[in-house]
Design a protein around this motif. Structure first.
Motif, short mmCIF file in Angstrom:
data_model
loop_
_atom_site.label_atom_id
_atom_site.label_comp_id
_atom_site.label_asym_id
_atom_site.label_seq_id
_atom_site.Cartn_x
_atom_site.Cartn_y
_atom_site.Cartn_z
N ASP A 153 0.82 -1.20 0.00
CA ASP A 153 0.00 0.00 0.00
C ASP A 153 0.86 1.26 0.00
O ASP A 153 0.53 2.26 -0.63
N VAL A 154 1.99 1.21 0.70
CA VAL A 154 2.91 2.35 0.71
C VAL A 154 3.44 2.62 -0.69
O VAL A 154 3.46 3.76 -1.17
N SER A 156 2.11 1.67 -3.52
CA SER A 156 1.01 2.07 -4.40
C SER A 156 0.70 3.55 -4.26
O SER A 156 0.52 4.26 -5.25
N LYS A 157 0.64 4.03 -3.01
CA LYS A 157 0.33 5.45 -2.78
C LYS A 157 1.48 6.35 -3.23
O LYS A 157 1.25 7.41 -3.81
N GLN A 158 2.70 5.91 -2.99
CA GLN A 158 3.87 6.73 -3.35
C GLN A 158 3.93 6.98 -4.84
O GLN A 158 4.29 8.07 -5.30
N GLY A 160 1.29 6.21 -7.06
CA GLY A 160 -0.01 6.33 -7.70
C GLY A 160 -0.32 5.17 -8.63
O GLY A 160 -0.80 5.36 -9.76
N ASN A 162 -1.93 1.25 -9.43
CA ASN A 162 -2.84 0.15 -9.11
C ASN A 162 -2.02 -1.14 -9.14
O ASN A 162 -1.56 -1.57 -10.20
#
Length: 234
Positions: A153-154, A156-158, A160, A162
């Motif tokens: 998740d880290v 993915s967020k860093q 952007g 999927n």
């Protein structure tokens, strides 16, 4: 690419990363084992590039490079600073780097990568199989990339991203098989990357080997160094 069932892959949790502190023990054990490791068969000056893991740089790979140098190889860091995880950018830079080195030396290159660095090493080799001799990975998410890691998740967020779509894109690259020898070292005590995701079931010249290590410890692990020295001499 024929798929294996990934639904039961064991994915480490963020809390397990606390246990990675034990990696310092492996670094201490490495110092004790150095005299024995130095008995490895010597290289002939073959050129090696060692790629660091996510959020690390060439400082972390220095012990391995020093070991390789002492047993007769010509290792170097990747020279790209911190592994920030932007794979397309880093892969382009690595592709350019290995092509420039080969153009200057006319010598095939060996790639060794830890964690995400190992994934990058494999994909660089996939794009340059005519100039890469072999690839070694340590705790690298060969299957699915960051999806099967404790930091999915880290990541993915860093970036952007999927991660499910990224997994499909990674699978598509397997349509170009790695025809050169590849060696994957993994550990079931890895607290960052799913050990199942580190195993290459697809490449025709793949070898997979389990050792006892944390994820961080893999880059300092004496057993890993011994296995690398033996694989390099095959």
């Amino acid at each position: 690419m024929s798929s294996i069932d990934r639904s039961n892959f064991y994915i480490p949790t963020k809390w397990q990363m606390i246990a990675e502190a034990y990696g310092i023990i492996e670094a201490g054990n490495l110092l004790v084992q150095i005299p024995s490791l130095m008995k490895a068969k010597k290289g002939q000056g073959e050129r090696i590039i060692v790629l660091p893991g996510f959020a690390t740089d060439d400082i972390f790979t220095f012990p391995m490079r020093k070991f390789l140098e002492n047993i007769g190889y010509k290792p170097e860091g990747w020279g790209l600073g911190s592994n920030h995880g932007d794979v397309p950018v880093l892969l382009d830079l690595m592709n350019t780097k290995v092509r420039e080195i080969f153009r200057e030396t006319q010598e095939k290159i060996i790639l060794i990568g830890w964690s995400l660095g190992g994934y990058l090493a494999r994909e660089c080799a996939r794009d340059n199989q005519d100039i890469i001799e072999k690839v070694i990975t340590l705790g690298s998410p060969i299957i699915g990339g960051p999806k099967y890691t404790s930091i999915a998740d880290v990541y993915s967020k860093q970036h952007g991203i999927n991660i499910d779509q990224l997994e499909k894109e990674i699978d598509e690259r397997f349509q170009t098989p790695l025809e050169i020898p590849v060696f994957s070292i993994y550990s079931k005590k890895d607290n960052v990357v799913s050990w199942e995701a580190c195993i290459d079931h697809y490449s025709p010249k793949a070898t997979n080997q389990e050792i006892d290590s944390t994820h961080i410890g893999l880059i300092f692990n004496a057993d890993a160094y011994d296995l690398i020295a033996k694989f390099l001499h095959l």
